[in-house]
Design an enzyme around this catalytic site. Structure first.
Site, mmCIF file in Angstrom:
data_model
loop_
_atom_site.group_PDB
_atom_site.id
_atom_site.type_symbol
_atom_site.label_atom_id
_atom_site.label_comp_id
_atom_site.label_asym_id
_atom_site.label_seq_id
_atom_site.Cartn_x
_atom_site.Cartn_y
_atom_site.Cartn_z
ATOM 1 C CG ASP A 54 -1.935 1.088 1.290
ATOM 2 O OD1 ASP A 54 -2.170 1.725 0.237
ATOM 3 O OD2 ASP A 54 -2.500 1.348 2.373
ATOM 4 C CB CYS A 68 -6.120 -1.125 -1.091
ATOM 5 S SG CYS A 68 -5.072 0.203 -0.465
ATOM 6 N NE ARG A 102 -13.378 -1.602 -1.389
ATOM 7 C CZ ARG A 102 -13.015 -0.357 -1.053
ATOM 8 N NH1 ARG A 102 -11.900 0.151 -1.534
ATOM 9 N NH2 ARG A 102 -13.735 0.349 -0.192
HETATM 10 N N1 CP Z 1 -8.894 1.470 -1.850
HETATM 11 C C1 CP Z 1 -9.676 2.513 -1.543
HETATM 12 O O1 CP Z 1 -10.320 2.564 -0.512
HETATM 13 O O2 CP Z 1 -9.697 3.475 -2.507
HETATM 14 P P1 CP Z 1 -10.357 4.926 -2.370
HETATM 15 O O3 CP Z 1 -9.497 5.701 -1.399
HETATM 16 O O4 CP Z 1 -10.294 5.490 -3.754
HETATM 17 O O5 CP Z 1 -11.745 4.778 -1.863
HETATM 18 N N1 NVA Z 2 -3.577 3.436 3.636
HETATM 19 C C1 NVA Z 2 -4.248 4.274 2.678
HETATM 20 C C2 NVA Z 2 -5.371 3.509 2.042
HETATM 21 C C3 NVA Z 2 -6.135 4.275 0.988
HETATM 22 C C4 NVA Z 2 -7.268 3.481 0.419
HETATM 23 C C5 NVA Z 2 -4.760 5.532 3.342
HETATM 24 O O1 NVA Z 2 -5.298 5.436 4.462
HETATM 25 O O2 NVA Z 2 -4.615 6.623 2.778
#
Ligand code: CP
Ligand code: NVA
Length: 311
Positions: A229, A268, A296
């Site tokens: 991530d 993600c 999702r």
């Molecule tokens: N992975 C995810 O939650 O993406 P967004 O921040 O675009 O919702």
């Molecule tokens: N770890 C990231 C995930 C985004 C979907 C955040 O919290 O920004």
């Protein structure tokens, strides 16, 4: 007396059987609508006559569009707002917001800056509350990820997943999921960016099921799935220090070659290409990130169906 609402706040709070039922329902629903247009409603329409409120304190692409699409496919409707556009953004208590929205909608999804706010919203709400990401966790994401894993590699129970990079909110929900779904989780992260101490305590209770190392190669060796991530999550302020600390944690083809032969890559999204992952991995054959993003919708439809008592 009315029963308490079915909140979806964190995976560690959930029953394993319910999580398995949600994942199985998602797989069945997805298969049943193969070839359909996105807006067509599932034949059982479990959210018919229901409205979901969505509150965003942080940016979102996938969560926003997938929950909206999910509710349409379930036969329901949505109302979306940023917290800045609500009185919440001017200091109205979150408990009062919960009480008001509970009179107007059938469920609330919130993406919040602080996890405590989601807990407080849920405590005061008489309709189900869904955690759409906080600083501490991202449970909806992990169900989409596990749906993707099982589509490509079969049951996740007993398999090994490797988390490489920041011990952040998404990593936390993987720790929670390991206990519920019975997979092994190897986490590689710099000590200074370790997961939350409560989650480390949860991990240590799982007796070897969750391992921690500073060495990404050790974590990935033989893993069925490699996950990373962003190194700088929404709300993080130490950008430069993070980029320096995480440099040895980039997922590239050389690292992926240490995974199992049929090992897959998940993220993600949004990704920072050239930082936590290379273009070659993102766009390569082991990457299942577009399936993951689509999932999702499917996973959240089943989370919603569970919240509405249809599962
Ligand atoms: N992975 C995810 O939650 O993406 P967004 O921040 O675009 O919702
Ligand atoms: N770890 C990231 C995930 C985004 C979907 C955040 O919290 O920004």
């Amino acid at each position: 007396m009315t029963s308490s609402p079915r909140h979806f706040l964190d995976l560690w709070r959930m029953e394993s059987a319910d999580l398995r039922a949600i994942l199985d329902d998602a797989r069945t629903r997805k298969a049943a609508r193969a070839g359909w247009t996105q807006g067509r409603v599932d034949s059982d329409a479990p959210a018919r006559d229901r409205v979901l409120a969505m509150i965003f304190e942080k940016h979102s692409t996938r969560t926003r569009f997938s929950f909206d699409a999910a509710m349409r496919q379930l036969g329901g409707d949505v109302i979306i707002s940023t917290s800045a556009d609500m009185q919440l953004g001017r200091g109205e208590p979150i408990e009062d917001t919960a009480k008001v929205l509970s009179r107007m909608v059938d469920a609330i999804m919130i993406r919040a800056n602080t996890h405590e706010d989601v807990e407080r919203l849920a405590l005061a709400s008489t309709v189900p509350v869904i955690n759409g990401l906080t600083d501490k966790s991202h449970p909806c994401q992990i169900l989409a990820d596990l749906l993707t894993f099982e589509e490509h590699l079969g049951p996740v129970k007993g398999r090994t997943l490797a988390w490489v990079g920041d011990g952040n909110n998404v990593c936390a929900s993987f720790i929670h999921a390991a206990g519920k779904f019975g997979f092994k989780l190897n986490i590689a992260c710099p000590t200074v960016y370790h997961p939350d101490l409560t989650d480390l305590a949860r991990a240590s209770e799982m007796q070897g099921q969750v391992t921690m190392t500073e060495d990404p190669r050790a974590a990935v060796r033989g893993a069925d799935c490699v996950i990373t991530d962003t190194w700088v999550s929404m709300g993080d302020t130490d950008h430069d220090a993070r980029l320096a600390a995480f440099e040895p944690y980039q997922v590239d083809d050389e690292l992926m070659d240490l995974a199992a032969k049929d090992g897959i890559f998940l993220h993600c999204l949004p990704a920072h290409r050239g930082e936590e992952v290379t273009d070659a991995v993102m766009d390569g054959p082991r990457s299942k990130i577009w399936d993951e993003a689509e999932n999702r919708i499917h996973a959240q439809k089943s989370i919603l169906a569970w919240c509405f008592g249809a599962i």
